[in-house]
Design a protein around this motif. Structure first.
Motif, PDB file in Angstrom:
ATOM      1  N   TYR A  83       0.833  -1.200   0.000  1.00  0.00           N
ATOM      2  CA  TYR A  83       0.000   0.000   0.000  1.00  0.00           C
ATOM      3  C   TYR A  83       0.870   1.252   0.000  1.00  0.00           C
ATOM      4  N   TYR A  84       0.385   2.268  -0.702  1.00  0.00           N
ATOM      5  CA  TYR A  84       1.085   3.547  -0.825  1.00  0.00           C
ATOM      6  C   TYR A  84       2.449   3.404  -1.479  1.00  0.00           C
ATOM      7  N   VAL A  85       2.576   2.442  -2.387  1.00  0.00           N
ATOM      8  CA  VAL A  85       3.814   2.304  -3.147  1.00  0.00           C
ATOM      9  C   VAL A  85       3.911   3.447  -4.153  1.00  0.00           C
ATOM     10  N   ASN A  86       5.136   3.810  -4.485  1.00  0.00           N
ATOM     11  CA  ASN A  86       5.393   4.816  -5.510  1.00  0.00           C
ATOM     12  C   ASN A  86       5.290   4.132  -6.866  1.00  0.00           C
ATOM     13  N   ILE A  87       4.224   4.417  -7.605  1.00  0.00           N
ATOM     14  CA  ILE A  87       3.986   3.711  -8.871  1.00  0.00           C
ATOM     15  C   ILE A  87       4.905   4.198  -9.987  1.00  0.00           C
ATOM     16  N   GLU A  88       5.768   5.147  -9.686  1.00  0.00           N
ATOM     17  CA  GLU A  88       6.740   5.605 -10.678  1.00  0.00           C
ATOM     18  C   GLU A  88       8.165   5.183 -10.310  1.00  0.00           C
ATOM     19  N   ASP A  89       8.308   4.399  -9.256  1.00  0.00           N
ATOM     20  CA  ASP A  89       9.629   3.912  -8.854  1.00  0.00           C
ATOM     21  C   ASP A  89      10.122   2.903  -9.893  1.00  0.00           C
ATOM     22  N   GLN A  90      11.181   3.243 -10.615  1.00  0.00           N
ATOM     23  CA  GLN A  90      11.615   2.434 -11.743  1.00  0.00           C
ATOM     24  C   GLN A  90      12.109   1.052 -11.324  1.00  0.00           C
ATOM     25  N   LEU A  91      12.824   0.971 -10.225  1.00  0.00           N
ATOM     26  CA  LEU A  91      13.296  -0.338  -9.764  1.00  0.00           C
ATOM     27  C   LEU A  91      12.117  -1.237  -9.421  1.00  0.00           C
ATOM     28  N   PHE A  92      11.140  -0.675  -8.746  1.00  0.00           N
ATOM     29  CA  PHE A  92       9.944  -1.446  -8.381  1.00  0.00           C
ATOM     30  C   PHE A  92       9.213  -1.919  -9.636  1.00  0.00           C
ATOM     31  N   LEU A  93       9.080  -1.036 -10.622  1.00  0.00           N
ATOM     32  CA  LEU A  93       8.400  -1.400 -11.866  1.00  0.00           C
ATOM     33  C   LEU A  93       9.157  -2.502 -12.601  1.00  0.00           C
ATOM     34  N   GLU A  94      10.488  -2.440 -12.576  1.00  0.00           N
ATOM     35  CA  GLU A  94      11.287  -3.493 -13.217  1.00  0.00           C
ATOM     36  C   GLU A  94      11.089  -4.824 -12.503  1.00  0.00           C
ATOM     37  N   ARG A  95      11.030  -4.778 -11.188  1.00  0.00           N
ATOM     38  CA  ARG A  95      10.816  -6.005 -10.421  1.00  0.00           C
ATOM     39  C   ARG A  95       9.450  -6.610 -10.729  1.00  0.00           C
ATOM     40  N   LEU A  96       8.415  -5.774 -10.806  1.00  0.00           N
ATOM     41  CA  LEU A  96       7.084  -6.269 -11.141  1.00  0.00           C
ATOM     42  C   LEU A  96       7.062  -6.847 -12.553  1.00  0.00           C
ATOM     43  N   HIS A  97       7.793  -6.223 -13.471  1.00  0.00           N
ATOM     44  CA  HIS A  97       7.867  -6.735 -14.837  1.00  0.00           C
ATOM     45  C   HIS A  97       8.438  -8.151 -14.843  1.00  0.00           C
ATOM     46  N   GLY A  98       9.470  -8.371 -14.026  1.00  0.00           N
ATOM     47  CA  GLY A  98      10.049  -9.709 -13.934  1.00  0.00           C
ATOM     48  C   GLY A  98       9.045 -10.725 -13.411  1.00  0.00           C
ATOM     49  N   LEU A  99       8.220 -10.322 -12.459  1.00  0.00           N
ATOM     50  CA  LEU A  99       7.192 -11.221 -11.930  1.00  0.00           C
ATOM     51  C   LEU A  99       6.145 -11.545 -13.000  1.00  0.00           C
ATOM     52  N   ARG A 100       5.801 -10.560 -13.796  1.00  0.00           N
ATOM     53  CA  ARG A 100       4.815 -10.806 -14.851  1.00  0.00           C
ATOM     54  C   ARG A 100       5.383 -11.730 -15.929  1.00  0.00           C
ATOM     55  N   GLU A 101       6.676 -11.631 -16.185  1.00  0.00           N
ATOM     56  CA  GLU A 101       7.288 -12.556 -17.138  1.00  0.00           C
ATOM     57  C   GLU A 101       7.203 -13.988 -16.628  1.00  0.00           C
ATOM     58  N   ALA A 102       7.461 -14.182 -15.325  1.00  0.00           N
ATOM     59  CA  ALA A 102       7.337 -15.515 -14.739  1.00  0.00           C
ATOM     60  C   ALA A 102       5.889 -15.991 -14.790  1.00  0.00           C
ATOM     61  N   ARG A 103       4.970 -15.077 -14.566  1.00  0.00           N
ATOM     62  CA  ARG A 103       3.536 -15.407 -14.627  1.00  0.00           C
ATOM     63  C   ARG A 103       3.158 -15.844 -16.043  1.00  0.00           C
ATOM     64  N   GLU A 104       3.692 -15.143 -17.062  1.00  0.00           N
ATOM     65  CA  GLU A 104       3.367 -15.507 -18.442  1.00  0.00           C
ATOM     66  C   GLU A 104       3.919 -16.887 -18.790  1.00  0.00           C
ATOM     67  N   GLU A 105       5.136 -17.162 -18.302  1.00  0.00           N
ATOM     68  CA  GLU A 105       5.700 -18.499 -18.522  1.00  0.00           C
ATOM     69  C   GLU A 105       4.794 -19.563 -17.902  1.00  0.00           C
ATOM     70  N   ARG A 106       4.344 -19.306 -16.684  1.00  0.00           N
ATOM     71  CA  ARG A 106       3.442 -20.236 -16.015  1.00  0.00           C
ATOM     72  C   ARG A 106       2.158 -20.423 -16.812  1.00  0.00           C
ATOM     73  N   ASN A 107       1.604 -19.315 -17.312  1.00  0.00           N
ATOM     74  CA  ASN A 107       0.357 -19.387 -18.066  1.00  0.00           C
ATOM     75  C   ASN A 107       0.480 -20.304 -19.277  1.00  0.00           C
ATOM     76  N   HIS A 108       1.569 -20.162 -20.018  1.00  0.00           N
ATOM     77  CA  HIS A 108       1.769 -20.996 -21.208  1.00  0.00           C
ATOM     78  C   HIS A 108       1.946 -22.463 -20.826  1.00  0.00           C
ATOM     79  N   ARG A 109       2.598 -22.705 -19.698  1.00  0.00           N
ATOM     80  CA  ARG A 109       2.762 -24.083 -19.244  1.00  0.00           C
ATOM     81  C   ARG A 109       1.425 -24.677 -18.810  1.00  0.00           C
ATOM     82  N   ILE A 110       0.561 -23.858 -18.210  1.00  0.00           N
ATOM     83  CA  ILE A 110      -0.780 -24.327 -17.841  1.00  0.00           C
ATOM     84  C   ILE A 110      -1.557 -24.714 -19.097  1.00  0.00           C
ATOM     85  N   ILE A 111      -1.502 -23.856 -20.105  1.00  0.00           N
ATOM     86  CA  ILE A 111      -2.198 -24.152 -21.358  1.00  0.00           C
ATOM     87  C   ILE A 111      -1.698 -25.479 -21.929  1.00  0.00           C
ATOM     88  N   ALA A 112      -0.371 -25.682 -21.909  1.00  0.00           N
ATOM     89  CA  ALA A 112       0.199 -26.924 -22.438  1.00  0.00           C
ATOM     90  C   ALA A 112      -0.302 -28.138 -21.666  1.00  0.00           C
TER      91      ALA A 112
END
Length: 285
Positions: A83-112
């Motif tokens: 809560y109250y995270v800085n949504i413009e913090d670049q390091l935080f945004l990069e970290r979230l991007h990495g999590l979404r990449e892992a999520r996308e990998e998981r999604n494709h594996r679920i489909i398979a």
């Protein structure tokens, strides 16, 4: 509607992750419900916060910039709210991007895995099921796949899709490496926010919850949640007192799928707005 005046729902999802409504629609619904404040806590993304904030200004609703980070501990998927995270913090945004990449990998594996089970489902159908283009920084989750499974007759409804295929331990479940809860808490703090352990009752292991608290040192714990009954609320309120944690709560609203509200209706689980002062104070430490 002013029975909820002075109350806030601190756990809602929008189309930026696996919610059914736009961030603006969530804020407007909060206004209709008589809420004073609302948090947008999408999975591994803050893409919906700016829109919600703008609508909040128009509607007179205090919008809290939030996120729900997917982590792993003790063989369980553990979610950490920020809560109250800085949504413009670049390091935080990069970290979230990495999590979404892992999520996308998981999604494709679920489909398979679903395809291996003989189910005719494709990634393209999941995206088409959104009914709109996938926007940058939005995240796709299992509910989107459940929608397709229901539409193709492989499941009766969302709950059935999870119980048959997508829940942990079911044939379509896939777990990918995730960060630890203590890492998520640290990321949230470094982004200027307050960290809260989400819906502890869903993990089915209070000893694990205790270990996570001791190791991660979160600022709060979500005592009130749509899937918590009175006994869970009592236990986690006691845990909050023991560890001097902020008591938070929210509906975990995802909207309506196949005529069913998940997890609960917006505004059905709330806390007083003075909890926001506690979270802001924790975020500034």
């Amino acid at each position: 509607m002013d029975q909820l005046n002075g109350r806030c729902d601190l756990h809602t999802h929008s189309q930026a992750s696996d919610g059914m409504q736009s961030p603006a629609e969530n804020v407007k619904l909060a206004k209709q419900k008589g809420l004073s404040a609302l948090a947008i806590t999408d999975h591994d993304t803050v893409a919906g916060v700016a829109e919600a904030r703008q609508t909040g200004l128009e509607q007179g609703i205090d919008v809290v910039a939030g996120v729900e980070i997917s982590t792993r501990a003790g063989g369980k998927d553990i979610h950490v709210l920020g809560y109250y995270v800085n949504i413009e913090d670049q390091l935080f945004l990069e970290r979230l991007h990495g999590l979404r990449e892992a999520r996308e990998e998981r999604n494709h594996r679920i489909i398979a895995k679903l395809q291996e089970l003989g189910l005719a489902i494709s990634w393209e159908e999941v995206i088409e099921g959104l009914g709109r283009p996938l926007e940058p920084d939005e995240s796709i989750g299992r509910p989107h796949m459940a929608d397709v499974l229901v539409s193709k007759g492989y499941a009766v409804d969302m709950r059935d899709a999870f119980d048959r295929y997508l829940a942990e331990g079911k044939p379509g479940f896939v777990s990918v490496p995730r960060v630890a809860p203590e890492d998520a808490c640290q990321w949230i703090r470094e982004a200027g926010g307050a960290a809260v352990i989400a819906h502890p009752g869903l993990y089915g292991n209070d000893e694990l919850v205790r270990q996570i608290i001791e190791k991660s040192q979160p600022d709060g714990i979500e005592v009130f949640h749509s899937d918590h009954g009175p006994e869970e609320e009592r236990r986690y309120a006691e845990l909050a007192r023991e560890f001097e944690l902020i008591v938070t709560g929210g509906s975990d609203y995802h909207g309506v799928r196949q005529g069913v509200v998940f997890h609960g209706d917006l505004g059905s689980k709330t806390v007083a707005v003075d909890v926001l002062d506690q979270l802001r104070a924790a975020a500034k430490r």
